[in-house]
Design an enzyme around this catalytic site. Structure first.
Site, PDB file in Angstrom:
ATOM      1  N   LYS A  45      32.861  39.838  43.689  1.00 13.02           N
ATOM      2  CA  LYS A  45      31.740  39.808  44.641  1.00 13.02           C
ATOM      3  C   LYS A  45      32.251  39.856  46.077  1.00 13.02           C
ATOM      4  O   LYS A  45      31.686  40.532  46.931  1.00 13.02           O
ATOM      5  CB  LYS A  45      30.892  38.541  44.415  1.00 13.02           C
ATOM      6  N   GLN A  89      27.557  29.675  41.705  1.00 12.61           N
ATOM      7  CA  GLN A  89      28.212  30.290  40.552  1.00 12.61           C
ATOM      8  C   GLN A  89      28.080  29.392  39.323  1.00 12.61           C
ATOM      9  O   GLN A  89      28.308  28.184  39.399  1.00 12.61           O
ATOM     10  CB  GLN A  89      29.695  30.550  40.895  1.00 12.61           C
ATOM     11  N   ASP A 112      20.330  35.863  43.241  1.00 15.08           N
ATOM     12  CA  ASP A 112      20.561  35.917  41.789  1.00 15.08           C
ATOM     13  C   ASP A 112      19.237  36.108  41.043  1.00 15.08           C
ATOM     14  O   ASP A 112      19.232  36.503  39.871  1.00 15.08           O
ATOM     15  CB  ASP A 112      21.177  34.589  41.298  1.00 15.08           C
TER      16      ASP A 112
END
Ligand code: GUN
Length: 267
Positions: A45, A89, A112
């Protein structure tokens, strides 16, 4: 177009948009694990963001962090106007309730797409659909089979395919093998996300015109990464592992971040 070329093309488009934007789209990643797979996703990322010209900040917390301390970091990022996208995460250490954390992220920054009020489509389903659209796949009225019902992939994938007017069937661990074979034989699109190496193999029958999208990432006895489908199935399109859905997921995150920064400008 293969996935690598598709991703490279879209990244260069995003890079042009980033250069002309009046602000630098900025993502914060909060990571509270030391999981090797997570470390590798996070590195990916950061690399994607840097290549495009976005800013990616990593806030790495000790794995012993308490839930309240993590929530404080989320709140700080929620309130920081220079951060447009925020992700925590997964997986989280066991002292932390994943649901509470997902609900703490400001929906407008939840790139997300995990929060029920997030305006963003979850990254893996979004990346898959945009790639298939680029390939000219017509969704309307097609038989789509989703194998797996996880919150990150299976469920949002089924919802997105339904919004594209597919006839969607979700198969899972309690579906009989006989039914699985029957649904798969009729499928125009199969998205497999069950985490079982080589589960879809030559013993199933497929439509020759079908597309198989492989979300699995499994470490084989050979030490290499393999999908949930064996390579070379007799269908019109099959995404590879590695170099497949993982890249599309990362791209969709960057797309969502660009959108989050644009929304910020509009507000
Ligand atoms: N862990 C594995 N996949 C993901 C993802 O898409 N987002 C986050 N935040 N964590 C993950």
């Amino acid at each position: 177009m293969d996935i690598k070329s598709f991703v490279a093309k879209r990244k260069s488009e995003l890079s042009v948009l980033a250069k002309s934007a009046p602000l630098t789209p900025t993502l914060m990643i909060i990571q509270a694990n030391d999981d090797p797979a997570s470390n590798s996703y996070v590195r990916g990322k950061i690399k994607d963001g840097e290549e495009i010209g976005f800013k990616v900040l990593l806030n790495k917390l000790p794995t012993t962090v308490l839930q309240d301390e993590l929530l404080k970091e989320v709140e700080k990022a929620n309130l920081n106007p220079d951060i447009h996208g925020l992700i925590v995460q997964l997986p989280l250490p066991k002292q932390i309730d994943e649901k509470v954390v997902k609900l703490a992220i400001a929906p407008a920054k939840d790139v997300d797409g995990f929060h029920p009020l997030s305006p963003f489509t979850p990254c893996t389903p979004k990346g898959i659909v945009s790639y298939l659209e680029g390939e000219g796949f017509l969704f309307k009225g097609k038989n789509a089979v989703v194998l797996g019902r996880s919150d990150i992939v299976g469920k949002p994938m089924a919802k997105l395919l339904l919004s594209k007017d597919c006839n969607v069937t979700v198969l899972h661990s309690k579906t009989s093998m006989e039914d699985k074979r029957a649904y798969i034989k009729m499928a125009d699109l199969i998205v497999v996300a069950i985490g079982r190496l080589g589960y879809l193999d030559h013993s199933f029958e497929y439509k020759p015109s079908a597309a198989i999208v492989d979300v699995g990432i499994n470490r084989g006895e050979d030490g290499k990464l393999h999908g949930d489908a064996v390579a070379g199935l007799p269908v019109a399109l099959q995404t590879p592992v590695p170099g497949g859905v993982g890249l599309l997921t990362r791209l969709a995150l960057m797309d969502n971040l660009m959108e989050a920064a644009n929304n910020e400008l509009r507000d």
